[in-house]
Design a protein around this motif. Structure first.
Motif, PDB file in Angstrom:
ATOM      1  N   GLY A 245       0.811  -1.216   0.000  1.00 32.07           N
ATOM      2  CA  GLY A 245       0.000   0.000   0.000  1.00 32.07           C
ATOM      3  C   GLY A 245       0.841   1.262   0.000  1.00 32.07           C
ATOM      4  O   GLY A 245       0.451   2.283  -0.582  1.00 32.07           O
ATOM      5  N   TYR A 246       1.999   1.216   0.657  1.00 27.58           N
ATOM      6  CA  TYR A 246       2.919   2.344   0.654  1.00 27.58           C
ATOM      7  C   TYR A 246       3.684   2.460  -0.664  1.00 27.58           C
ATOM      8  O   TYR A 246       3.961   3.560  -1.138  1.00 27.58           O
ATOM      9  CB  TYR A 246       3.934   2.209   1.793  1.00 27.58           C
ATOM     10  N   ILE A 247       4.035   1.325  -1.238  1.00 21.50           N
ATOM     11  CA  ILE A 247       4.955   1.315  -2.379  1.00 21.50           C
ATOM     12  C   ILE A 247       4.245   1.510  -3.711  1.00 21.50           C
ATOM     13  O   ILE A 247       4.611   2.383  -4.518  1.00 21.50           O
ATOM     14  CB  ILE A 247       5.742  -0.013  -2.418  1.00 21.50           C
ATOM     15  N   GLU A 248       3.232   0.705  -3.991  1.00 20.69           N
ATOM     16  CA  GLU A 248       2.703   0.597  -5.347  1.00 20.69           C
ATOM     17  C   GLU A 248       2.054   1.867  -5.888  1.00 20.69           C
ATOM     18  O   GLU A 248       2.168   2.129  -7.091  1.00 20.69           O
ATOM     19  CB  GLU A 248       1.762  -0.600  -5.439  1.00 20.69           C
ATOM     20  N   PRO A 249       1.374   2.713  -5.072  1.00 21.13           N
ATOM     21  CA  PRO A 249       0.863   3.959  -5.652  1.00 21.13           C
ATOM     22  C   PRO A 249       1.964   4.838  -6.231  1.00 21.13           C
ATOM     23  O   PRO A 249       1.717   5.604  -7.174  1.00 21.13           O
ATOM     24  CB  PRO A 249       0.193   4.642  -4.444  1.00 21.13           C
ATOM     25  N   ASN A 250       3.165   4.720  -5.690  1.00 28.04           N
ATOM     26  CA  ASN A 250       4.288   5.501  -6.203  1.00 28.04           C
ATOM     27  C   ASN A 250       4.957   4.819  -7.391  1.00 28.04           C
ATOM     28  O   ASN A 250       5.378   5.474  -8.346  1.00 28.04           O
ATOM     29  CB  ASN A 250       5.326   5.723  -5.097  1.00 28.04           C
ATOM     30  N   LEU A 251       5.044   3.508  -7.350  1.00 34.31           N
ATOM     31  CA  LEU A 251       5.728   2.769  -8.417  1.00 34.31           C
ATOM     32  C   LEU A 251       4.945   2.748  -9.716  1.00 34.31           C
ATOM     33  O   LEU A 251       5.549   2.673 -10.791  1.00 34.31           O
ATOM     34  CB  LEU A 251       6.004   1.325  -7.971  1.00 34.31           C
ATOM     35  N   TYR A 252       3.636   2.797  -9.630  1.00 35.53           N
ATOM     36  CA  TYR A 252       2.827   2.630 -10.832  1.00 35.53           C
ATOM     37  C   TYR A 252       2.052   3.889 -11.206  1.00 35.53           C
ATOM     38  O   TYR A 252       1.045   3.810 -11.895  1.00 35.53           O
ATOM     39  CB  TYR A 252       1.894   1.435 -10.653  1.00 35.53           C
ATOM     40  N   SER A 253       2.550   5.023 -10.783  1.00 39.32           N
ATOM     41  CA  SER A 253       1.966   6.298 -11.210  1.00 39.32           C
ATOM     42  C   SER A 253       2.612   6.723 -12.533  1.00 39.32           C
ATOM     43  O   SER A 253       3.700   6.248 -12.880  1.00 39.32           O
ATOM     44  CB  SER A 253       2.204   7.365 -10.148  1.00 39.32           C
ATOM     45  N   PRO A 254       1.970   7.607 -13.298  1.00 40.63           N
ATOM     46  CA  PRO A 254       2.543   8.038 -14.587  1.00 40.63           C
ATOM     47  C   PRO A 254       3.936   8.646 -14.449  1.00 40.63           C
ATOM     48  O   PRO A 254       4.799   8.439 -15.308  1.00 40.63           O
ATOM     49  CB  PRO A 254       1.526   9.066 -15.095  1.00 40.63           C
ATOM     50  N   ASN A 255       4.161   9.416 -13.394  1.00 42.44           N
ATOM     51  CA  ASN A 255       5.463  10.043 -13.147  1.00 42.44           C
ATOM     52  C   ASN A 255       6.143   9.354 -11.961  1.00 42.44           C
ATOM     53  O   ASN A 255       6.498   9.991 -10.972  1.00 42.44           O
ATOM     54  CB  ASN A 255       5.296  11.535 -12.873  1.00 42.44           C
ATOM     55  N   TYR A 256       6.309   8.023 -12.073  1.00 39.90           N
ATOM     56  CA  TYR A 256       6.733   7.235 -10.916  1.00 39.90           C
ATOM     57  C   TYR A 256       8.107   7.615 -10.388  1.00 39.90           C
ATOM     58  O   TYR A 256       8.343   7.566  -9.176  1.00 39.90           O
ATOM     59  CB  TYR A 256       6.666   5.741 -11.242  1.00 39.90           C
ATOM     60  N   LEU A 257       9.042   8.021 -11.257  1.00 39.23           N
ATOM     61  CA  LEU A 257      10.365   8.385 -10.760  1.00 39.23           C
ATOM     62  C   LEU A 257      10.306   9.639  -9.889  1.00 39.23           C
ATOM     63  O   LEU A 257      10.971   9.707  -8.837  1.00 39.23           O
ATOM     64  CB  LEU A 257      11.334   8.589 -11.926  1.00 39.23           C
ATOM     65  N   MET A 258       9.521  10.606 -10.289  1.00 35.61           N
ATOM     66  CA  MET A 258       9.336  11.809  -9.482  1.00 35.61           C
ATOM     67  C   MET A 258       8.614  11.474  -8.176  1.00 35.61           C
ATOM     68  O   MET A 258       8.976  11.968  -7.108  1.00 35.61           O
ATOM     69  CB  MET A 258       8.538  12.852 -10.270  1.00 35.61           C
ATOM     70  N   ASP A 259       7.576  10.641  -8.277  1.00 36.28           N
ATOM     71  CA  ASP A 259       6.801  10.292  -7.084  1.00 36.28           C
ATOM     72  C   ASP A 259       7.629   9.493  -6.082  1.00 36.28           C
ATOM     73  O   ASP A 259       7.511   9.694  -4.861  1.00 36.28           O
ATOM     74  CB  ASP A 259       5.552   9.494  -7.477  1.00 36.28           C
ATOM     75  N   ILE A 260       8.454   8.580  -6.576  1.00 36.11           N
ATOM     76  CA  ILE A 260       9.314   7.803  -5.673  1.00 36.11           C
ATOM     77  C   ILE A 260      10.292   8.716  -4.954  1.00 36.11           C
ATOM     78  O   ILE A 260      10.517   8.589  -3.745  1.00 36.11           O
ATOM     79  CB  ILE A 260      10.068   6.705  -6.459  1.00 36.11           C
ATOM     80  N   SER A 261      10.880   9.652  -5.698  1.00 40.49           N
ATOM     81  CA  SER A 261      11.817  10.591  -5.085  1.00 40.49           C
ATOM     82  C   SER A 261      11.110  11.480  -4.065  1.00 40.49           C
ATOM     83  O   SER A 261      11.622  11.709  -2.967  1.00 40.49           O
ATOM     84  CB  SER A 261      12.468  11.447  -6.167  1.00 40.49           C
ATOM     85  N   ARG A 262       9.912  11.957  -4.407  1.00 41.09           N
ATOM     86  CA  ARG A 262       9.160  12.847  -3.531  1.00 41.09           C
ATOM     87  C   ARG A 262       8.703  12.125  -2.267  1.00 41.09           C
ATOM     88  O   ARG A 262       8.666  12.711  -1.175  1.00 41.09           O
ATOM     89  CB  ARG A 262       7.947  13.399  -4.288  1.00 41.09           C
ATOM     90  N   ASN A 263       8.354  10.854  -2.405  1.00 39.65           N
ATOM     91  CA  ASN A 263       7.824  10.075  -1.272  1.00 39.65           C
ATOM     92  C   ASN A 263       8.795   8.973  -0.862  1.00 39.65           C
ATOM     93  O   ASN A 263       8.381   7.875  -0.519  1.00 39.65           O
ATOM     94  CB  ASN A 263       6.472   9.468  -1.645  1.00 39.65           C
ATOM     95  N   ARG A 264      10.079   9.271  -0.897  1.00 46.27           N
ATOM     96  CA  ARG A 264      11.090   8.245  -0.674  1.00 46.27           C
ATOM     97  C   ARG A 264      10.969   7.598   0.705  1.00 46.27           C
ATOM     98  O   ARG A 264      11.165   6.396   0.845  1.00 46.27           O
ATOM     99  CB  ARG A 264      12.487   8.828  -0.954  1.00 46.27           C
ATOM    100  N   ASN A 265      10.635   8.380   1.746  1.00 43.20           N
ATOM    101  CA  ASN A 265      10.483   7.799   3.092  1.00 43.20           C
ATOM    102  C   ASN A 265       9.329   6.811   3.147  1.00 43.20           C
ATOM    103  O   ASN A 265       9.428   5.745   3.769  1.00 43.20           O
ATOM    104  CB  ASN A 265      10.275   8.906   4.132  1.00 43.20           C
TER     105      ASN A 265
END
Length: 234
Positions: free
Chosen positions: A27-47
């Protein structure tokens, strides 16, 4: 009997721990991994992603502990089934660890992507796609195939030994078959989000099974020949 009762409680707790940590971690990981801008989202929500990955590693540890705790009980009825269950759960854990490591690598890639900027976008997106594919395949194989086969072995043993009610082990067997069918279907159509309802029976059964172990424990001890002895109370 005290040792067996303690094992039942620990195994029940581990089943709940594995399921809860995996679900929350995803639940924490997949919304960030599978978003259209996933690299930006992963960096923004890295914690958030990092906490999710830590929870996934807790799941992997719990998964690999369960068969070793069950082995002394299993081998009294069938050593081959006991060994088979250990092997499948170890392979499952290793497969899922590979997927989690791929996701962990995306944390680094996402940071470098943000720093590098526009000129290197295609390079980072290509590398990110490879890491995402590795995670997808690890989940497909680890959960839908390897876990399902291990669950089949587990519930066959439980059904034959009668150390839990047969309706519960039968439910687990059917759930494992449905999950395996889902895995085969996913391999056939390469659609990782298809056939989601087929996962529900085994997950619910495992939680009912875990609570049963914690509250009631195993029905009775098993002797070396595989027959079930009835408990006597003085």
């Amino acid at each position: 009997m005290k040792t067996t009762r303690k094992t039942a409680i620990i195994v029940g707790i581990l089943f709940i721990t594995a399921t809860v940590t995996y679900m929350i971690g995803n639940g924490y990981i997949e919304p960030n991994l599978y978003s259209p801008n996933y690299l930006m989202d992963i960096s923004r929500n890295r914690n958030q992603v990092f906490v999710g990955l830590l929870l996934e590693f807790v799941n992997h540890l719990a998964v690999v502990c369960i068969p070793f705790l069950m082995f002394p009980i299993f081998k009294k009825h069938s050593e081959s089934l006991a060994l088979g269950y250990v092997v499948f759960r170890i392979v499952e854990s290793i497969t899922l660890i590979i997927g989690s490591i791929s996701s962990l690598s995306l944390l680094t890639i996402s940071q470098e992507f943000v720093i590098a900027g526009a000129p290197d976008v295609s390079y980072f997106q290509s590398l990110g796609s490879i890491l995402l594919a590795a995670r997808d395949w690890s989940i497909l194989l680890g959960v839908n195939i390897i876990f399902a086969l291990g669950a089949l072995i587990f519930n066959v043993y439980l059904y034959q030994s009668k150390i839990i009610p047969r309706w519960l082990s039968g439910w687990g067997f059917v759930g494992a078959v449905l999950l395996l069918a889902r895995g085969v279907g996913l391999l056939a159509v390469f659609g990782f989000n298809q056939f989601v309802p087929l996962t529900l029976p085994i997950w619910v059964q495992e939680m009912v099974f875990a609570v049963w172990l914690i509250v009631k424990g195993f029905n009775s001890p098993i002797n070396g020949s595989g027959s079930v002895k009835q408990d006597t109370h003085k």
